[in-house]
Motif scaffolding. Sequence first.
Motif, short mmCIF file in Angstrom:
data_model
loop_
_atom_site.label_atom_id
_atom_site.label_comp_id
_atom_site.label_asym_id
_atom_site.label_seq_id
_atom_site.Cartn_x
_atom_site.Cartn_y
_atom_site.Cartn_z
N VAL A 281 0.85 -1.18 0.00
CA VAL A 281 0.00 0.00 0.00
C VAL A 281 0.89 1.23 0.00
CG1 VAL A 281 -0.15 0.05 2.52
CG2 VAL A 281 -1.94 1.16 1.15
N SER A 282 0.44 2.28 -0.67
CA SER A 282 1.21 3.53 -0.70
C SER A 282 0.24 4.72 -0.72
CB SER A 282 2.13 3.60 -1.93
OG SER A 282 1.38 3.62 -3.12
N ARG A 283 0.69 5.80 -0.15
CA ARG A 283 -0.07 7.05 -0.13
C ARG A 283 0.90 8.18 -0.44
NH1 ARG A 283 -4.72 10.10 -0.43
NH2 ARG A 283 -4.64 11.89 0.98
N LYS A 284 0.59 8.97 -1.47
CA LYS A 284 1.50 10.02 -1.88
C LYS A 284 0.73 11.31 -2.11
CE LYS A 284 5.29 10.99 -5.09
NZ LYS A 284 6.09 10.48 -6.23
N THR A 285 1.22 12.41 -1.53
CA THR A 285 0.67 13.74 -1.76
C THR A 285 1.78 14.63 -2.30
OG1 THR A 285 1.20 14.68 0.42
CG2 THR A 285 -0.82 13.36 0.25
N GLU A 286 1.50 15.92 -2.39
CA GLU A 286 2.50 16.83 -2.91
C GLU A 286 3.66 17.04 -1.93
OE1 GLU A 286 2.53 17.74 -5.82
OE2 GLU A 286 0.48 17.39 -6.51
N ILE A 287 3.44 16.79 -0.63
CA ILE A 287 4.49 17.09 0.34
C ILE A 287 5.02 15.86 1.06
CG2 ILE A 287 3.68 19.44 0.72
CD1 ILE A 287 2.45 18.45 3.36
N PHE A 288 4.36 14.73 0.94
CA PHE A 288 4.89 13.53 1.60
C PHE A 288 4.37 12.28 0.91
CE2 PHE A 288 0.73 13.42 3.50
CZ PHE A 288 0.50 12.07 3.75
N SER A 289 5.06 11.19 1.15
CA SER A 289 4.58 9.87 0.72
C SER A 289 4.94 8.86 1.79
CB SER A 289 5.21 9.47 -0.62
OG SER A 289 6.60 9.21 -0.47
N ILE A 290 4.14 7.83 1.89
CA ILE A 290 4.39 6.75 2.83
C ILE A 290 3.97 5.45 2.15
CG2 ILE A 290 2.14 7.01 3.95
CD1 ILE A 290 3.56 6.20 6.58
N TYR A 291 4.75 4.42 2.34
CA TYR A 291 4.45 3.16 1.68
C TYR A 291 4.93 2.01 2.56
CZ TYR A 291 9.39 3.56 0.42
OH TYR A 291 10.75 3.71 0.48
N GLY A 292 4.37 0.84 2.31
CA GLY A 292 4.76 -0.34 3.06
C GLY A 292 4.19 -1.59 2.43
N GLY A 293 4.72 -2.72 2.84
CA GLY A 293 4.25 -3.98 2.29
C GLY A 293 4.62 -5.15 3.17
N TYR A 294 3.90 -6.23 2.99
CA TYR A 294 4.18 -7.46 3.73
C TYR A 294 4.12 -8.63 2.76
CZ TYR A 294 3.28 -11.69 6.41
OH TYR A 294 3.33 -12.98 6.88
#
Length: 811
Positions: A281-294
């Motif tokens: 899963v990942s979430r990205k905006t203009e000022i930050f992004s966060i992602y992870g997986g299993y």
Amino acid sequence: MNLNQTLYKLFSTANILAYRTVKISVSILFEMKYAFLFSIVLFTNLQAFTQSFTVKGTVISEESEKPLPYAQVAFYPSGSDDISAGSTTDGQGEFSVQLAPGKYRFMVSFVGYEDFTRDIEVASEDANLGKIAISKNVEVMEEVTVEGDEVVRKPILTTMEGMEIRPDQTIANIGGTLLDILRNTPSVNVSDDGAVSLRGSGSTNVLIDGRNSALATDLEQIPASAIEKVQIINNPNARYDAESDGGVINIILKQGEDLGTKARAEVTTGTRWRTNANFNVSRKTEIFSIYGGYSYRNWPRVGRGETVRETYDNMERLKQFTADERHDKEHTVNYGTDYYWGQNKISFEGVFNTEKENDLEAISTTLTDMQTSENLLSYVRNNNESENNYTTDNALIYERSFDDKEQSLRALTSVSIRGQEEDQAIDVYNNALIPENRNPDRLERSHTNEFRNTSIVQIDYVQPLSIGKIETGYKSTFRNFLNDYTYEIYDEELEDFRNQDSISNQFDYSDQIHALYGIFSGEVGEFNYALGVRAEQTFVRSELINTNEVNTQQYLDFFPSVQADYALNEENTLKATYSRRIDRPNAWMLNPFPDFADSLNVRIGDPNLQPEYINSFELGHMLDLGRFNLTSNAFYRRIDGQVDWIVRVLDGISYRGPQNLNVSNLYGVELINTTEITDWWVVNASYSIFEVQVDGTNLDNSFTNRGLSWYAKLTTDVSLPWGINLQLTGNYFAPEIEAQGRDLARYYLDASLQKHFWDKQLSLSASFRDVFDTRNFAGENYGPDFFQSFEWKRETQILLLTASYTFRKEL
């Protein structure tokens, strides 16, 4: 805020969000309609402003310098994500908006192009931003080619440095690991035990996201679904570590992708209830992004092997039959985040893996007299082994961009750790070929505790000049390897296990490599060049703790590199490269203590082993005719101090260890081709042929060899009716020589089917690995007083079924 201003902000925001949502599939007609709606709202809003200024400009393509109609522009107040104004360019690529005085972040978005951002200030007059050139999104454009409604797969993209592999373009990779990807990669050979060679060289520098990582010690622990792409750099320049003979393999892991939220789940199951499941899963905006997986992997397998050795001094024949079962379960978690402010970006990324493995290996051994056929010895050795391993890799990265896109600054620090704990319980049955219903004649056991640590500090800077650009950087690598091995035999009198001091040992290895590099590159017309040099200071220390044997080495080396290419025309490009490199012996090679896992086949290292020095040359040609692409490379490598594994037989026992030879030479030619035969049939083919000449006369006049070898790989992709895609992947590896023998030929064919549903959100695939059950690993070694042949066959004929689902929500 009055109603008019509220409506303005609402519709401006809606404009940007809607564009993001449909930016891949929306038609130009819809964009024009949307632009018209936006202009009405903008006109209404402008009447409410008491003081505002016009900001205008023209958006063009950086490559073609042509205007881009219907590109999206937006203005954000500095430090805010709320849109102040937005617009869509007209048919001539022009835009015009009204802004109040202040500082803004200006952004341009367009399908298939990189997002463009820039800080501006509106003062006390109208402003013209002029021509804003945006560049094509190379990753999006190179991934697939669209012909009508069909998607043409291009798993191999040739580059000036080598090639780039897109794993998701080869269906046979689905549900597999990094090793499966490399098996289908041109120039790469993966042995049955997972060893990787590149263009005939068993020494490659495997990087994870451009970094040295403990993850590279076990490439099978990295699931294929976690890999974005693989870069093969055959002749790396001074920017890369000088380490390696064959070149660099850089593994790029998946991170946050497009703006918005994206999640993907994939489940694979196969014969022997093999299971591979992962979620990202990942979430990205203009000022930050966060992602992870299993990822969870349960991969049982079985195998068998046979070794025959004849020794002529005592006329004895040794036969060994091996059967093994392996049960491997792994859990892998990857994670990361990026934060952007202004022209700065700071990132944290990491991977954590745990592995539990249980193996059973049964070895049946017979020793006979070659003249009388008398049975001299027979026994069975059952080895029950359990492993508990973990690997963690974390990096903190800072990047700074500048107004000049050629200028950049990147700094990072990373720590990578791998721990391994292994227990072996060994039962020995004398005078038997099959274990009988009786107690073993001898009980043995061993315990291994291994620890690896790799730490890196690195900084790279690129400065453009009027006549070219300079790249420079510094890197320090600190590595430590600690192996604690205990071996015990059950003592009937003591009724307990007794430590074997002659076998048990502790080995501590550490090294430091401090490097500086500089590269100057420029162009003259259609001719591009890059001249570089890298200096590396190496410190090595190894200690056999139980005997207090300490060995130290230190040396300073310089490694020049040259790269050049010349574009004859739009279809033809020539390239030439040269680099000097080094291949340092690893801790496993330097450990002088013998490994008695098999008492008749002993491995032993050499603490005085010296590094190899490699001079590598390459001349290439790239032909691009659209539907037909061909890359041709001729290469030559000279390796001084070549390290090879030498086998000596004493008193019926085989001792195998690394030693420096005089020199080896390798000449070769490589061809890589992609042909779109029709809209529904694409072929990717590669062919490598090379000759190896090995001179080991410094050890023995018999340690010389030469031979011709070649690889051929073919992937054909056919679009069948009902939206089904068929892919056949074939591999052939001709015999390859070593100082004392050769590896025999290997060949196999994989077949895969895939179908997409619901606008490709759901995909189903079936992969038939090794259709004809021909994949094995075999070879032969010989010396003046012995001949040895071996064959190892693992279970490779398997069926895998995979289902994957992708959820997307764009901003």
